[in-house]
Motif scaffolding. Structure first.
Motif, PDB file in Angstrom:
ATOM      1  N   ILE A   1     -44.309   0.487  32.969  1.00 46.35           N
ATOM      2  CA  ILE A   1     -43.011   1.022  33.823  1.00 46.35           C
ATOM      3  C   ILE A   1     -42.955   1.031  35.261  1.00 46.35           C
ATOM      4  CG2 ILE A   1     -41.663   3.071  34.063  1.00 46.35           C
ATOM      5  CD1 ILE A   1     -42.259   3.814  31.029  1.00 46.35           C
ATOM      6  N   LEU A   2     -44.197   1.313  35.698  1.00 49.44           N
ATOM      7  CA  LEU A   2     -44.358   1.518  37.256  1.00 49.44           C
ATOM      8  C   LEU A   2     -44.867   0.210  37.963  1.00 49.44           C
ATOM      9  CD1 LEU A   2     -46.267   4.953  37.379  1.00 49.44           C
ATOM     10  CD2 LEU A   2     -43.908   4.520  37.766  1.00 49.44           C
ATOM     11  N   SER A   3     -44.750  -0.796  37.191  1.00 45.40           N
ATOM     12  CA  SER A   3     -45.023  -2.250  37.772  1.00 45.40           C
ATOM     13  C   SER A   3     -43.939  -2.742  38.753  1.00 45.40           C
ATOM     14  CB  SER A   3     -45.060  -3.340  36.775  1.00 45.40           C
ATOM     15  OG  SER A   3     -45.155  -4.788  37.192  1.00 45.40           O
TER      16      SER A   3
ATOM     17  N   GLY B   1     -52.633  -8.986  32.332  1.00 50.57           N
ATOM     18  CA  GLY B   1     -53.264  -7.707  32.784  1.00 50.57           C
ATOM     19  C   GLY B   1     -52.753  -6.538  31.981  1.00 50.57           C
ATOM     20  N   GLU B   2     -51.260  -6.643  31.569  1.00 52.86           N
ATOM     21  CA  GLU B   2     -50.910  -5.343  30.987  1.00 52.86           C
ATOM     22  C   GLU B   2     -51.421  -5.513  29.499  1.00 52.86           C
ATOM     23  OE1 GLU B   2     -46.792  -5.381  33.336  1.00 52.86           O
ATOM     24  OE2 GLU B   2     -46.787  -6.128  31.386  1.00 52.86           O
ATOM     25  N   ALA B   3     -51.598  -6.899  28.944  1.00 55.15           N
ATOM     26  CA  ALA B   3     -52.044  -6.771  27.474  1.00 55.15           C
ATOM     27  C   ALA B   3     -53.552  -6.543  27.566  1.00 55.15           C
ATOM     28  CB  ALA B   3     -52.115  -8.274  26.964  1.00 55.15           C
ATOM     29  N   PHE B   4     -54.562  -6.600  28.488  1.00 53.20           N
ATOM     30  CA  PHE B   4     -55.836  -6.176  28.477  1.00 53.20           C
ATOM     31  C   PHE B   4     -55.955  -4.739  28.450  1.00 53.20           C
ATOM     32  CE2 PHE B   4     -56.873 -10.553  29.692  1.00 53.20           C
ATOM     33  CZ  PHE B   4     -57.886 -10.928  28.820  1.00 53.20           C
ATOM     34  N   ALA B   5     -55.122  -4.197  29.281  1.00 51.46           N
ATOM     35  CA  ALA B   5     -55.180  -2.683  29.383  1.00 51.46           C
ATOM     36  C   ALA B   5     -54.520  -2.192  28.101  1.00 51.46           C
ATOM     37  CB  ALA B   5     -53.932  -2.267  30.585  1.00 51.46           C
ATOM     38  N   MET B   6     -53.727  -2.722  27.369  1.00 57.98           N
ATOM     39  CA  MET B   6     -52.995  -2.148  26.043  1.00 57.98           C
ATOM     40  C   MET B   6     -54.180  -2.396  25.097  1.00 57.98           C
ATOM     41  SD  MET B   6     -50.278  -0.516  25.181  1.00 57.98           S
ATOM     42  CE  MET B   6     -48.911  -1.069  25.874  1.00 57.98           C
ATOM     43  N   MET B   7     -55.059  -3.347  25.062  1.00 63.44           N
ATOM     44  CA  MET B   7     -56.307  -3.713  24.278  1.00 63.44           C
ATOM     45  C   MET B   7     -57.198  -2.575  24.375  1.00 63.44           C
ATOM     46  SD  MET B   7     -56.515  -7.795  24.424  1.00 63.44           S
ATOM     47  CE  MET B   7     -57.731  -7.891  22.915  1.00 63.44           C
TER      48      MET B   7
ATOM     49  N   GLN C   1     -38.026   7.283  31.960  1.00 62.77           N
ATOM     50  CA  GLN C   1     -38.537   6.521  33.079  1.00 62.77           C
ATOM     51  C   GLN C   1     -38.347   5.000  33.189  1.00 62.77           C
ATOM     52  OE1 GLN C   1     -42.639   7.518  34.038  1.00 62.77           O
ATOM     53  NE2 GLN C   1     -42.522   9.016  32.535  1.00 62.77           N
ATOM     54  N   MET C   2     -37.736   4.469  31.825  1.00 61.50           N
ATOM     55  CA  MET C   2     -37.490   3.225  32.012  1.00 61.50           C
ATOM     56  C   MET C   2     -36.191   2.647  32.419  1.00 61.50           C
ATOM     57  SD  MET C   2     -38.904   2.104  27.974  1.00 61.50           S
ATOM     58  CE  MET C   2     -40.530   2.051  27.693  1.00 61.50           C
TER      59      MET C   2
END
Length: 509
Positions: free
Chosen positions: A124-126, A294-300, A64-65
């Motif tokens: 990936i879908l960003s 945003g991605e960092a908070f989701a991963m946290m 997917q990447m």
């Protein structure tokens, strides 16, 4: 009186199992290693089991990447997938050694985690990846994933090493630990029987052979030697892998659908061709990490979920290793080092975070070997095969349904998940013939969790080494012996006799 409560227990009544700080009947506990030849084989077995997650996650994420479909892209994706698998394997070996040396010191394998897949797919879908070049797109997505993982690792590092998680763990009781430990395995249901069903002619024989080796042959052939149950995974994987290879070279899958060939063939993974002979993974191999709040908070949040799941995993491992219950301070220390594991995942670029491998915890229970040295040897295999890429790729190309069959046993999955999901997606059950009545006869019972679990439990309970007095006590059968007949206990008449003296017309035996 019987109606006011149970009478005082008599001297000849069976006593309940006394609570034990350490799990009994474990062949080798955490500090007692087996002989070296046996320890090496057991370590290799742990390596085989953890390969499933190590291969499945990159196989799902890396294509997917890259996205664009062309011959060049396919070759590039195969090469990068092999590199990501090598990196994930290398980091898992490092993290397992760190956890067994400096963390909880339990025989816990620290590997890839499905919990981090969702936020990775979100990256990936960003919409910010508009680069038409698949190589550039892959590297940008990988670097963004690295940045998110590096930030996310701080939550476990802070909660663990500061002792905050120790304060939380002090309120954890055995009652609240039971659902945590159980669902750490049950919650991964989609990787069990649904994975077996992707190639049922390989997955189902693997499951059956694994049960036969681990639960029956061990008590029929040279009982007490622990050969078949201790090495059941190696025996069954070798047998079914050879069988799958014979089906492949015999042309059984020629002309089949691409999904079938990918799941069933032993030569479709592309890992052996894509893997280099020798390659040592290193930090920032795809470039400097990029960061997005945003991605960092989701991963946290994924890291916090993995923290809770790993707490259950550590509790299970401590029990299966015949160690005493984990002190909260030790659990907190282990969580801190697991945060370091996620940090290393971000630095090296595994595309995924780290947590306790639940399938390897299940293997501890199956083999009854909880030795720390065995798991450290397995970490050695991870490091060795991650550097020697071609050799590692041979084992990594084991068909996924074989791994899924292992999950069925280690996670205690049941069949209904597959039947229910299949029906929800297709509108009919897996058995779909012209005879509707026949379809219902098969699909309906196998869609019931209680039916499948009950029938399977009844069969195993009454066929496995039931003559052993210790096993009989474990089954709890001795508690019910005196109630097998209506007249052997006086309380039965008080509780269950029919009104109006109807018992003489409808006698209870």
């Amino acid at each position: 009186m019987a109606g006011g409560g149970a009478p005082a227990p008599k001297a000849d009544e069976p006593a309940p199992h006394p609570p034990k700080d350490q799990l009994p009947n474990v062949s080798y506990c955490i500090t007692s290693p087996p002989p070296w030849p046996e320890a090496i084989l057991l370590g290799f077995q742990h390596y085989l089991v953890m390969l499933g997650t190590t291969v499945i996650i990159p196989t799902a994420l890396v294509p997917q990447m890259g996205r664009r479909k062309s011959l060049y892209t396919r070759v590039f994706i195969q090469e990068e997938k092999a590199k990501v698998i090598q990196t994930l394997l290398f980091v898992a070996g490092l993290n397992t050694l760190l956890q067994t040396w400096f963390g909880t010191r339990l025989p816990a394998v620290i590997g890839g985690s499905y919990t981090f897949v969702a936020p990775t797919i979100s990256i990936i879908l960003s919409g910010r990846w508009s680069d038409p070049d698949p190589v550039s797109r892959f590297k940008k997505i990988m670097r963004a994933t690295q940045g998110a993982l590096i930030v996310a690792s701080t939550i476990q590092i802070v909660l663990g090493f500061s002792g905050l998680w120790r304060n939380v763990a002090r309120f954890l009781s055995p009652l609240s630990a039971v659902p945590l430990v159980a669902l750490a395995g049950f919650g991964l249901y989609e990787f069990g029987f649904p994975g077996v069903a992707k190639c049922v002619e390989i997955g189902l024989p693997m499951l059956i052979i694994l049960v036969i080796f681990s639960q029956y042959l061990a008590h029929l052939i040279r009982p007490g030697k622990n050969i078949f149950d201790r090495f059941a995974v190696i025996f069954s994987v070798v047998i079914v892998w050879i069988y799958a290879h014979l089906l492949t070279v015999g042309g059984a899958y020629n002309g089949k659908a691409p999904k079938t060939q990918t799941s069933c063939r032993t030569d479709r993974a592309g890992l052996i061709d894509g893997a280099p002979w020798i390659r040592v993974p290193y930090p920032f191999q795809w470039g400097a990490p990029s960061f997005d709040a945003g991605e960092a908070f989701a991963m946290m949040m994924a890291a916090f979920v993995a923290l809770v799941e790993s707490t259950g995993g550590f509790i299970a491992v401590s029990r299966y290793a015949s160690a005493t219950p984990l002190p909260p301070s030790i659990l907190s220390r282990g969580i801190g080092w697991q945060g370091v594991a996620i940090l290393l995942s971000g630095l090296f670029g595994t595309g995924n975070g780290s947590s306790v491998s639940i399938e390897n915890a299940g293997l501890l229970a199956l083999t009854r070997v909880g030795s720390r040295r065995v798991v450290q040897i397995s970490a050695g295999f991870m490091l060795f095969f991650s550097v020697l890429g071609k050799f590692g790729a041979v084992f990594a190309s084991i068909p996924a349904p074989i791994v899924a069959a292992l999950y069925c046993l280690f996670f205690a999955y049941v069949v209904p998940q597959y039947f229910n999901e299949y029906t929800a997606i297709n509108g009919y059950g897996p058995v779909h013939t012209s005879g509707r009545w026949f379809n219902d006869i098969i699909n309906v019972p196998f869609s019931s969790e209680a039916f499948v679990a009950g029938i399977l439990a009844y069969f195993l309970d009454n066929t496995m080494h039931k003559k052993d007095s210790g096993i009989r006590k474990d089954r709890g059968k001795h508690w019910w012996d005196k109630f097998r007949s209506f007249k052997t206990d006086t309380r039965s008449e008080e509780f269950y006799s029919l009104p109006f003296n109807l018992n003489k017309y409808f006698p209870s035996v």
